[in-house]
Design a protein around this motif. Structure first.
Motif, PDB file in Angstrom:
ATOM      1  N   VAL A 528      69.054  65.809 -21.995  1.00 63.97           N
ATOM      2  CA  VAL A 528      68.598  64.666 -21.213  1.00 63.97           C
ATOM      3  C   VAL A 528      67.421  65.057 -20.322  1.00 63.97           C
ATOM      4  CG1 VAL A 528      70.193  65.092 -19.292  1.00 63.97           C
ATOM      5  CG2 VAL A 528      69.358  62.757 -19.720  1.00 63.97           C
ATOM      6  N   ARG A 529      66.471  64.126 -20.184  1.00 68.33           N
ATOM      7  CA  ARG A 529      65.345  64.266 -19.264  1.00 68.33           C
ATOM      8  C   ARG A 529      65.272  62.991 -18.422  1.00 68.33           C
ATOM      9  NH1 ARG A 529      65.971  68.588 -21.096  1.00 68.33           N
ATOM     10  NH2 ARG A 529      64.447  69.938 -22.161  1.00 68.33           N
ATOM     11  N   TRP A 530      64.960  63.195 -17.159  1.00 70.76           N
ATOM     12  CA  TRP A 530      64.833  62.053 -16.238  1.00 70.76           C
ATOM     13  C   TRP A 530      63.348  61.833 -15.972  1.00 70.76           C
ATOM     14  CZ3 TRP A 530      67.336  61.919 -10.648  1.00 70.76           C
ATOM     15  CH2 TRP A 530      67.077  60.664 -10.063  1.00 70.76           C
ATOM     16  N   HIS A 531      62.817  60.714 -16.438  1.00 77.99           N
ATOM     17  CA  HIS A 531      61.422  60.352 -16.186  1.00 77.99           C
ATOM     18  C   HIS A 531      61.355  59.598 -14.850  1.00 77.99           C
ATOM     19  CE1 HIS A 531      59.452  61.127 -20.238  1.00 77.99           C
ATOM     20  NE2 HIS A 531      60.699  61.540 -20.372  1.00 77.99           N
ATOM     21  N   HIS A 532      61.319  60.392 -13.785  1.00 75.52           N
ATOM     22  CA  HIS A 532      61.335  59.821 -12.437  1.00 75.52           C
ATOM     23  C   HIS A 532      59.994  59.135 -12.154  1.00 75.52           C
ATOM     24  CE1 HIS A 532      61.699  59.554  -8.073  1.00 75.52           C
ATOM     25  NE2 HIS A 532      62.991  59.800  -8.215  1.00 75.52           N
ATOM     26  N   PRO A 533      60.009  57.946 -11.546  1.00 75.12           N
ATOM     27  CA  PRO A 533      58.750  57.211 -11.339  1.00 75.12           C
ATOM     28  C   PRO A 533      57.758  57.910 -10.429  1.00 75.12           C
ATOM     29  CG  PRO A 533      60.584  56.122 -10.219  1.00 75.12           C
ATOM     30  CD  PRO A 533      61.177  57.172 -11.095  1.00 75.12           C
ATOM     31  N   THR A 534      58.223  58.763  -9.527  1.00 72.67           N
ATOM     32  CA  THR A 534      57.291  59.433  -8.604  1.00 72.67           C
ATOM     33  C   THR A 534      57.313  60.949  -8.757  1.00 72.67           C
ATOM     34  OG1 THR A 534      58.975  59.453  -6.852  1.00 72.67           O
ATOM     35  CG2 THR A 534      57.425  57.580  -6.913  1.00 72.67           C
ATOM     36  N   ARG A 535      58.434  61.527  -9.136  1.00 68.84           N
ATOM     37  CA  ARG A 535      58.544  62.977  -9.239  1.00 68.84           C
ATOM     38  C   ARG A 535      58.157  63.511 -10.613  1.00 68.84           C
ATOM     39  NH1 ARG A 535      61.920  65.282  -5.186  1.00 68.84           N
ATOM     40  NH2 ARG A 535      62.759  63.718  -3.775  1.00 68.84           N
ATOM     41  N   GLY A 536      57.944  62.623 -11.583  1.00 63.92           N
ATOM     42  CA  GLY A 536      57.624  63.075 -12.926  1.00 63.92           C
ATOM     43  C   GLY A 536      58.883  63.400 -13.708  1.00 63.92           C
ATOM     44  N   ILE A 537      58.758  64.253 -14.699  1.00 61.24           N
ATOM     45  CA  ILE A 537      59.905  64.608 -15.542  1.00 61.24           C
ATOM     46  C   ILE A 537      60.793  65.606 -14.800  1.00 61.24           C
ATOM     47  CG2 ILE A 537      60.627  65.682 -17.710  1.00 61.24           C
ATOM     48  CD1 ILE A 537      58.083  64.699 -18.979  1.00 61.24           C
ATOM     49  N   LEU A 538      62.079  65.252 -14.651  1.00 63.95           N
ATOM     50  CA  LEU A 538      63.067  66.142 -14.044  1.00 63.95           C
ATOM     51  C   LEU A 538      63.963  66.688 -15.140  1.00 63.95           C
ATOM     52  CD1 LEU A 538      64.099  64.112 -10.854  1.00 63.95           C
ATOM     53  CD2 LEU A 538      62.351  65.874 -11.080  1.00 63.95           C
ATOM     54  N   TYR A 539      64.246  67.997 -15.081  1.00 69.89           N
ATOM     55  CA  TYR A 539      65.055  68.656 -16.094  1.00 69.89           C
ATOM     56  C   TYR A 539      66.507  68.733 -15.626  1.00 69.89           C
ATOM     57  CZ  TYR A 539      60.665  69.700 -18.314  1.00 69.89           C
ATOM     58  OH  TYR A 539      59.453  69.572 -18.931  1.00 69.89           O
ATOM     59  N   PRO A 540      67.433  68.964 -16.539  1.00 72.42           N
ATOM     60  CA  PRO A 540      68.861  68.902 -16.172  1.00 72.42           C
ATOM     61  C   PRO A 540      69.222  69.751 -14.966  1.00 72.42           C
ATOM     62  CG  PRO A 540      68.637  69.013 -18.554  1.00 72.42           C
ATOM     63  CD  PRO A 540      67.250  69.164 -17.990  1.00 72.42           C
ATOM     64  N   GLY A 541      68.632  70.958 -14.860  1.00 73.45           N
ATOM     65  CA  GLY A 541      68.961  71.812 -13.724  1.00 73.45           C
ATOM     66  C   GLY A 541      68.575  71.218 -12.388  1.00 73.45           C
ATOM     67  N   GLN A 542      67.707  70.179 -12.408  1.00 76.35           N
ATOM     68  CA  GLN A 542      67.236  69.594 -11.157  1.00 76.35           C
ATOM     69  C   GLN A 542      68.079  68.406 -10.692  1.00 76.35           C
ATOM     70  OE1 GLN A 542      63.052  69.797 -13.103  1.00 76.35           O
ATOM     71  NE2 GLN A 542      62.647  69.522 -10.937  1.00 76.35           N
ATOM     72  N   PHE A 543      68.961  67.876 -11.561  1.00 71.91           N
ATOM     73  CA  PHE A 543      69.771  66.731 -11.100  1.00 71.91           C
ATOM     74  C   PHE A 543      71.214  66.743 -11.617  1.00 71.91           C
ATOM     75  CE2 PHE A 543      69.789  64.340 -15.061  1.00 71.91           C
ATOM     76  CZ  PHE A 543      68.660  64.795 -15.727  1.00 71.91           C
ATOM     77  N   ILE A 544      71.502  67.519 -12.663  1.00 77.62           N
ATOM     78  CA  ILE A 544      72.870  67.526 -13.204  1.00 77.62           C
ATOM     79  C   ILE A 544      73.887  68.047 -12.179  1.00 77.62           C
ATOM     80  CG2 ILE A 544      74.377  68.614 -14.930  1.00 77.62           C
ATOM     81  CD1 ILE A 544      72.806  66.229 -15.954  1.00 77.62           C
TER      82      ILE A 544
END
Length: 751
Positions: A528-544
């Motif tokens: 999974v990748r999170w395409h954050h509207p302001t932070r850009g692409i967040l990787y699993p280690g950054q939000f899981i």
């Protein structure tokens, strides 16, 4: 007077001319004046001419003839010499005095040599003796009129040529381009006035001089190379861009686009254009020409200085920040991508430093935006002094700068640069009469520990920088996984994550799993990748980790499973082989009482074949609650779903635990693969693979990045490979394209 034989030849020629349509047209348009003082002769001649198709007027004597010739224009006058009032000689004198350009044929009974020669000297075209034969008269008239028509056309052609020559000179000299011609030795034979306007060279300064006099050695060599083969018959038109320095100006340079083609002997001959086109179209003709056919070169030089400067400026704008003239975000990312690729090839490291100025907003708000801009320019100049050759400093926007340090030996190199940056910005900045102080917070991400691609490195350097800000600003910090969710942004990320599912911000990426024996893609792992509207692409280690703490992981994992099944089912239906889908499951998912019914009902709803799904559990998850897991996993395995243990070797499972679970696959953790050259680490990999073989389990090695690692694993009998050596995780459209390409290659090979 002509002999009888000459008359007969003239008559035969006249008959040929009268068959020509142009001669007939001229006859019909001709206007003839018959001059004689005998009425019977006038009537007879007028009637005869009318029958021949001419328009004929009559004048009964010399005086009426002069009056009519002065008033009206005639093509031909049939003139008698013997007339009472004015004889024919006097009429011809009258015509000569007034420059009346009417052709004259004498028709007279006076045949003395003196009369005939005098008439011919005064402009008579021919002399017909009375009485005459009608056929002789017709032939003579036709010949004289045709001669008159040819003379008139010659005059018109000459006038057109003169006008064309004037127009040509005007067009060439008024051309916006320099027009020139060179002889076969390369000396100027012609140059238009534009050379003086653009380069300061007058025509007399160039004609007869070799073109090396206006070109620098490098440009001269390029022009010679471009025109190579002209003297061997190669008539292809060439285009080349060259630089020329104007006369008397050592610093200015003008850019020109030259169009040149050879001049051959056939260029100016009749049909030269057709000949030239034929030569251009037929290579065999090129070869047939010899060097003697080559005369010189014709060319035009268009001044493209403004266009080139505009292109350079547009290109600079596209890749640079106009305030500081530093590379912008786009150029920085391009250079970072190239540096990452080079590091992978050479097994080197690099560092990305994210710099954010402290107290800049205070200066900007207090002294104004103009002073703020001057401060940013001064900061850029100081930072550039900290760079090594090959480093890249970029302004990302506002008061943010990013620094790329390619090919560092270790963290200490990045640490030294960070300290240097902090120290150089501690000194005060003089803005007019104001003294301003700013500091800087520096976040550092080192490849490959803090990220293996461009987005990860920039994002993690940014996170490390915010960690510095959170602890009081000014300083530096290396990125670590523990920084991903810290106190300063925890609530914000949690709030955004709750909205992300509804807003469609999550994406499923797929990393291929490759058969080590055939090289085929036999499976993909959904990430999974999170395409954050302001932070850009967040990787699993950054939000899981935060998602697991807040229990949002259940909803996110279910969304990933559903969407991955939908997409991979589409690939299976498309005929791209029997692809296996591997999906990571969180502990909170498996602990849910309805986990098994949820999984089976989703597979039935989506019509996804269970045998194509593999769920991945970490080794630590198994050890947390083994007893409750065994029943669920056996139920899932009975349904056809396979089970893999992820990150194997990092936990504390035992052989007895592995024997109790319906496991199909062990995934060797990437930490054991990355340093596979180390004998100790290799022993661990050897042991894991040997144990898996003994348990008859499939092996997947993660984090494979080099050919050395690949060959070592293949020798040990590792069945499947996963890592950047083959591909990083890709969006669905890119992943299926890669699968399709490999599938079609396999199909082509079998056929």
């Amino acid at each position: 007077m002509m002999s009888s034989d000459g008359r007969r030849d003239q008559i035969r020629e006249s008959r040929k001319m009268l068959k020509d349509p142009s001669a007939i047209d001229s006859r019909r348009q001709a206007r003839i004046l018959v001059v004689d003082d005998e009425p019977r002769m006038l009537d007879s001649l007028q009637m005869l001419l009318t029958r021949m198709g001419y328009e004929a007027d009559t004048a009964s004597g010399g005086k009426p003839a002069c009056q009519m010739l002065a008033k009206r224009q005639y093509d031909l006058a049939l003139l008698d010499l013997r007339m009472d009032d004015l004889n024919g000689h006097q009429v011809m004198r009258f015509m000569a005095d007034r420059d009346i350009a009417t052709s004259i044929v004498v028709v007279s009974g006076e045949t003395t040599f003196t009369s005939v020669s005098t008439a011919l000297r005064r402009g008579a075209e021919d002399y017909i003796k009375k009485p005459f034969a009608p056929e002789e008269l017709s032939t003579t008239i036709a010949r004289v009129l045709l001669k008159r028509q040819m003379e008139r056309e010659h005059i018109m052609l000459h006038e057109r040529l003169q006008k064309s020559s004037v127009l040509h000179r005007y067009i060439v000299n008024s051309s916006p381009d320099i027009v020139f011609m060179l002889d076969r030795e390369g000396c100027f034979t012609f140059v238009n006035n534009k050379a003086e306007a653009l380069l300061g060279y007058h025509r007399k300064d160039l004609v007869g001089k070799h073109f090396r006099n206006v070109l620098e050695p490098d440009e001269l060599a390029r022009l010679k190379e471009s025109t190579r083969g002209f003297d061997k018959g190669n008539c292809t038109i060439r285009n080349i861009e060259i630089d020329i320095r104007p006369r008397g100006d050592k610093h200015a340079t003008r850019h020109f686009e030259l169009t040149v083609f050879p001049i051959t002997r056939g260029t100016f001959s009749t049909g030269g254009e057709a000949q030239k086109n034929a030569m251009l179209a037929d290579k065999s003709t090129h070869q047939a020409l010899d060097s003697q056919d080559f005369i010189g070169i014709y060319g035009t030089a268009r001044d493209i200085t403004e266009r080139k400067e505009a292109e350079d400026f547009i290109n600079f704008q596209a890749y640079h920040d106009l305030l500081t003239r530093l590379p912008n975000r786009a150029l920085f990312k391009d250079r970072l991508n190239m540096a990452i690729a080079q590091c992978r090839r050479r097994q080197n490291r690099l560092a990305v430093l994210f710099l954010d100025l402290d107290r800049f907003k205070v200066v900007n708000d207090t002294l104004g935006h103009a002073m703020g801009d001057r401060l940013l320019q001064s900061v850029a100049l100081r930072l550039q002094k900290c760079l090594r050759e090959g480093d890249t400093l970029s302004r990302f926007g506002g008061d943010e700068f990013v620094l790329l340090l390619p090919e560092i030996s270790g963290r200490e190199d990045a640490r030294q640069v960070a300290r240097k940056v902090i120290n150089v910005l501690k000194e005060p900045f003089m803005l007019a009469e104001h003294e301003a102080f700013v500091g800087v917070s520096v976040g550092i991400a080192v490849f490959p520990e803090a990220g293996t691609n461009m987005e990860q490195l920039i994002q993690n350097a940014d996170i490390a920088m915010y960690h510095v800000k959170g602890r009081g600003k000014e300083g530096y910090q290396f990125f670590s996984d523990s920084m991903v969710v810290n106190a300063s942004n925890r609530l914000e990320i949690e709030r955004d994550m709750r909205k992300a599912l509804d807003n469609g911000e999550f994406r499923v990426y797929y990393q291929p799993q490759i058969s080590s024996t055939t090289g085929e893609i036999i499976g993909v792992e959904a990430l999974v990748r999170w395409h954050h509207p302001t932070r850009g692409i967040l990787y699993p280690g950054q939000f899981i980790p935060l998602a697991e703490e807040t229990r949002l992981i259940v909803d996110i994992s279910e969304w990933v499973l559903r969407n991955a099944c939908i997409e991979v089912k589409r690939w299976l239906d498309g005929g791209y082989g029997n692809i296996r889908l591997a999906v990571n499951f969180a502990m909170a998912q498996i602990e849910h009482p309805q986990f098994v019914p949820m999984l089976t009902s989703m597979l039935e709803e989506l019509q996804f074949p269970p045998e194509n799904l593999e769920i991945e559990l970490t080794e630590n998850m198994i050890m947390t609650d083994l007893d409750s897991l065994v029943g669920k996993l056996r139920e899932i395995a009975g349904y056809g779903v396979t089970i893999a243990i992820d990150d194997f070797g990092t936990g504390y499972s035992s052989l007895s635990c592995l024997n109790r679970l319906p496991i199909n696959t062990l995934k060797v953790d990437k930490t054991f693969v990355q340093d596979i050259q180390d004998n100790d680490e290799a022993c661990i990999v050897n042991a894991i693979i040997s144990m898996a073989h003994g348990l008859k389990l499939n092996i997947v090695a993660e984090g494979v990045e080099t050919s050395t690692q690949l060959e070592y694993l293949k020798k040990l009998g590792c069945q499947e490979i996963q890592g950047f050596y083959f591909s990083e995780a890709r969006p669905a459209d890119e992943a299926v394209q890669m699968i399709a390409q490999r599938f079609h290659k396999k199909a082509d090979a079998t056929t």
